[in-house]
Structure formats: C-alpha cells, structure tokens
Design a protein around this motif. Sequence first.
Motif: not given
Length: 293
Positions: A152, A156-157, A225-227, A204-206
């Motif tokens: 990652p 990206r995140y 968050h993702q990752g 980031g999105d989360g």
Amino acid sequence: MIAKSIAFLASLAGLIVLAISEGAIAQDASDQSLCPRPALSRVVRHTIAPGETLDSIAQAYGLLPATLMGLNPALRSGKAPVGQEILVPPYNGIRVVVPAGQTWRDVADTYGVRADALFEVNGCVASPTTIFVPGVNWSPNTPGAQYAAAPPTPQRYLTRYPLPSAAQVADVYGWRVHPVSNEVAFHSGVNLQAAAGTPVYAAGDGTVAFVGMRENYGNLVVINHQGGLQTRYGFLASMQVKTGQTVKAGDVVGAVGEGNLPSPSLDFEVRRNSDLGWVAEDPEPYLREMGRP
C-alpha cells in the motif's frame, strides 16, 4: 551487522553515479561492478535440525525471529519443523515484490529507508522487481509481507492534506527536545501550525474510531482507513464527527485548537496496524504524497 553493511555501502557512494529521478536511477555499466552482490543472492539455506527452535536459529545467524518468519511462511506458526529447509538472509529485513512502474525512490519512501542504500543493497539494478529492504521488521501487516500484492502506498488511502493550506512544522516526528519542556521525548506525530479555528479535514476515506479527550492529545479524533492505516488529529478546539461515522477524504472533522505549544497547531499522526498494535509512522512521507493544497 546492518549498521556495518550500511556503513560499507556509504563508503562506495562516491564511486557510484546515481541520478534519482521520477522515472529511474541511471548508472554507468562500469559502476555496477562496484556494488556488492544483491542481498537476495546471498541468502543461504538451512535445514532445521532436532532441538533447534525459531529463536535459536535466529540467534545463530544474528537475526530477529520475525526476519525468518517473513522469508519462510513455514515458520509463521512460531514452530521450527525438523527437516524443513529455510532461507536465511544476510541481515534483518523483508523481501518485497515491487509493483510495476515504481522507482527506487517510491519504494524507499514507502519503507522509510534511503533510496541510494536500497539501490546498492540490491546490486544497483536499474529497475527493481523482487528486492530486499534492510532494517524493516516483518509482521503479518507489513507492506509487501505476502509478496503477492503491491505494498500500500500513501496516496492510495490518504489523499487529502489535513489543513486548508500548507503549514509549517512546529514539532517534528521522532526523538527530539520538546520545544516547551526541553525534555528529550519521542513525538509520534507532527504539529502543523495553523490559526485557532482553522478547519481540519479527514486525510482519507474511513471510519471514525474515537472522538473525545485523551491525555497528551486534548480533544482527539481517530480515523481508521483501508490498508491498515490510521490517522489521529489532536488538540482540536471542536470535534464535528461521531464515533462509528463514515467519512470521506476532505470531510471536516474538527477545528484547530490552542494545543500545548506556544502557538496553535494540529497534532497529526499516521499509524499502521501491526502485531504490536497501532505503530506510529513518520507523517512526512504521507504529507508529501498528499500534496500541499
């Protein structure tokens, strides 16, 4: 052992022509002979004998058990099966498959190592493919630990700078002398200077994991968050999200407060999930990848 290896590599720096750009590292063909053999070509094979344990094998080679576990999936249960042949690297680190198109600088930024040292440790090849990253401790959540997927990357995140405009760093990440107490202490984030009341954005999105007061943070918002990434926003004057809420990059999560420094600032952290819990990482590479607004 790692320190000695890096020192040796550093001594060759004047002999190797590196031109690190956005695309690649250029070099003379004659320079390649000055590099050490790639770390992965120096991996040795060891057959586990009766009475040996993961710890005893690691100690015999001067390595961490996690290093052997990362390179050998058969050891990840913590047991050492008798008769099993394992791979033993020359020093601590992890093996990583580099995504197509990534440069040495990209990989170095991901793992927080020097690009020139990483280049030399892996034999001075122009285009990295499968490489060894020294000094990184393996865990199940280490980027690239499974070797199959691209590690990652920050962009990206985490895509949104947490403030409306670029900010001066008032207090850096890592071991430093605290600017107010003058005591040597570890700082797990960075303080970004901004006027009190300045909006603070989700990086980031989360999902919001925590909203409330915490010692050493004041008013704190934590977002997962993702990752396996987490961001923390401390010393807020106000908080505008709730625990469990889903947020998008750029959503306002709060406002800058007075903090614990002479001038108002946002205490911003990036953490990565590991078998040791949420481990703090230097936010600067992430902030660079987000881009200053």
